[in-house]
Design a protein around this motif. Sequence first.
Motif, PDB file in Angstrom:
ATOM      1  N   THR A 150       0.862  -1.171   0.000  1.00 57.66           N
ATOM      2  CA  THR A 150       0.000   0.000   0.000  1.00 57.66           C
ATOM      3  C   THR A 150       0.907   1.233   0.000  1.00 57.66           C
ATOM      4  N   PRO A 151       0.412   2.385  -0.422  1.00 60.71           N
ATOM      5  CA  PRO A 151       1.266   3.583  -0.422  1.00 60.71           C
ATOM      6  C   PRO A 151       1.750   3.919   0.994  1.00 60.71           C
ATOM      7  N   SER A 152       2.995   4.262   1.106  1.00 59.78           N
ATOM      8  CA  SER A 152       3.578   4.620   2.396  1.00 59.78           C
ATOM      9  C   SER A 152       3.173   6.038   2.781  1.00 59.78           C
ATOM     10  N   LYS A 153       3.503   6.439   3.999  1.00 56.12           N
ATOM     11  CA  LYS A 153       3.205   7.807   4.433  1.00 56.12           C
ATOM     12  C   LYS A 153       3.981   8.818   3.597  1.00 56.12           C
ATOM     13  N   TYR A 178       3.909  12.878  -0.866  1.00 55.98           N
ATOM     14  CA  TYR A 178       4.213  13.225  -2.255  1.00 55.98           C
ATOM     15  C   TYR A 178       2.944  13.529  -3.035  1.00 55.98           C
ATOM     16  N   PHE A 179       1.928  12.661  -2.893  1.00 51.31           N
ATOM     17  CA  PHE A 179       0.687  12.872  -3.633  1.00 51.31           C
ATOM     18  C   PHE A 179      -0.035  14.136  -3.172  1.00 51.31           C
ATOM     19  N   ALA A 180       0.086  14.465  -1.886  1.00 52.73           N
ATOM     20  CA  ALA A 180      -0.531  15.697  -1.393  1.00 52.73           C
ATOM     21  C   ALA A 180       0.079  16.921  -2.066  1.00 52.73           C
ATOM     22  N   SER A 181       1.360  16.844  -2.383  1.00 49.07           N
ATOM     23  CA  SER A 181       2.050  17.957  -3.039  1.00 49.07           C
ATOM     24  C   SER A 181       1.955  17.892  -4.563  1.00 49.07           C
ATOM     25  N   ASN A 182       1.568  16.724  -5.074  1.00 48.22           N
ATOM     26  CA  ASN A 182       1.486  16.521  -6.530  1.00 48.22           C
ATOM     27  C   ASN A 182       0.152  15.874  -6.876  1.00 48.22           C
ATOM     28  N   HIS A 198      11.658  -0.782  -6.709  1.00 46.99           N
ATOM     29  CA  HIS A 198      12.416   0.228  -5.955  1.00 46.99           C
ATOM     30  C   HIS A 198      11.744   0.545  -4.619  1.00 46.99           C
ATOM     31  N   ARG A 199      11.421  -0.497  -3.867  1.00 46.53           N
ATOM     32  CA  ARG A 199      10.728  -0.310  -2.596  1.00 46.53           C
ATOM     33  C   ARG A 199      10.999  -1.510  -1.710  1.00 46.53           C
ATOM     34  N   PHE A 200      10.537  -1.424  -0.457  1.00 48.89           N
ATOM     35  CA  PHE A 200      10.518  -2.607   0.392  1.00 48.89           C
ATOM     36  C   PHE A 200       9.168  -2.669   1.092  1.00 48.89           C
ATOM     37  N   GLN A 201       8.768  -3.891   1.404  1.00 46.45           N
ATOM     38  CA  GLN A 201       7.537  -4.135   2.145  1.00 46.45           C
ATOM     39  C   GLN A 201       7.893  -4.704   3.504  1.00 46.45           C
ATOM     40  N   VAL A 202       7.092  -4.371   4.514  1.00 47.96           N
ATOM     41  CA  VAL A 202       7.371  -4.762   5.883  1.00 47.96           C
ATOM     42  C   VAL A 202       6.187  -5.567   6.408  1.00 47.96           C
ATOM     43  N   TYR A 203       6.491  -6.701   7.054  1.00 50.34           N
ATOM     44  CA  TYR A 203       5.471  -7.569   7.625  1.00 50.34           C
ATOM     45  C   TYR A 203       5.742  -7.782   9.127  1.00 50.34           C
ATOM     46  N   ARG A 204       4.651  -7.899   9.865  1.00 49.50           N
ATOM     47  CA  ARG A 204       4.744  -8.258  11.284  1.00 49.50           C
ATOM     48  C   ARG A 204       4.065  -9.606  11.474  1.00 49.50           C
ATOM     49  N   LYS A 205       4.708 -10.485  12.223  1.00 47.27           N
ATOM     50  CA  LYS A 205       4.157 -11.806  12.482  1.00 47.27           C
ATOM     51  C   LYS A 205       2.900 -11.712  13.348  1.00 47.27           C
ATOM     52  N   ARG A 206       1.845 -12.435  12.958  1.00 48.61           N
ATOM     53  CA  ARG A 206       0.587 -12.402  13.713  1.00 48.61           C
ATOM     54  C   ARG A 206       0.524 -13.571  14.693  1.00 48.61           C
TER      55      ARG A 206
END
Length: 211
Positions: A135-138, A143-147, A203-211
């Motif tokens: 999903t889009p990061s903060k 960036y989208f708020a400015s563009n 050109h990104r990374f995704q982060v997961y937390r174990k449930r």
Amino acid sequence: GPAGIAIDDADNVYVADQHNNRVDKFTSGGKHLLSWGEPGAGPGQFNLPWGLTVDSQGQVYVADWRNDRVQKFTAGGRFLASFGEPGLGQGQFHRPSSVAVGPEGYIYVADWGNERVQVLGPDGRSQLILRGQATPSKWAGEYFASNPEEKRERDRSNLMPPLPEHLNTPYHISSQTEPYFWGPVSVKLDREGRLYVTETNRHRFQVYRKR
């Protein structure tokens, strides 16, 4: 062609020496301690070893890239186990490039050629397959708020299009499905057990937390 590096609790350094098909072990000061491995597909042999890691017991796991498997060794290089085989199915790999091991013994493998991450149990059996769910990061939100014109273009885009049957391969599906992994080349765990997956092609990374 050194391709992977790991450090154990005693600050010994392990290097996957890819084109020499071996693992080299050094002290933190650079003194060579030992090497193991040779070209081949048998136990303890390698065909372009890539990423490697050390678990809390000091055991070494090596992503044996072209042999489509992960091998497990003692700190002294004695072969312990091999996980996986070539293929698309659960528990199978296509060019695994990185491996990480959590404190409970779960093994996380960047199954690069299959565009996914597989989670294995301590016994090496496949437990879970991750395809990616970005999903889009903060920072993207800022960036989208400015563009706003960029945000409008993104909203108009079809980021998960249906594909014809002849493009039903992991590469083509991932290249056209924006939330999925595309080129998941590296997996790392932090001290809180969060999994970081680096994607070269997006050109990104995704982060997961174990449930």
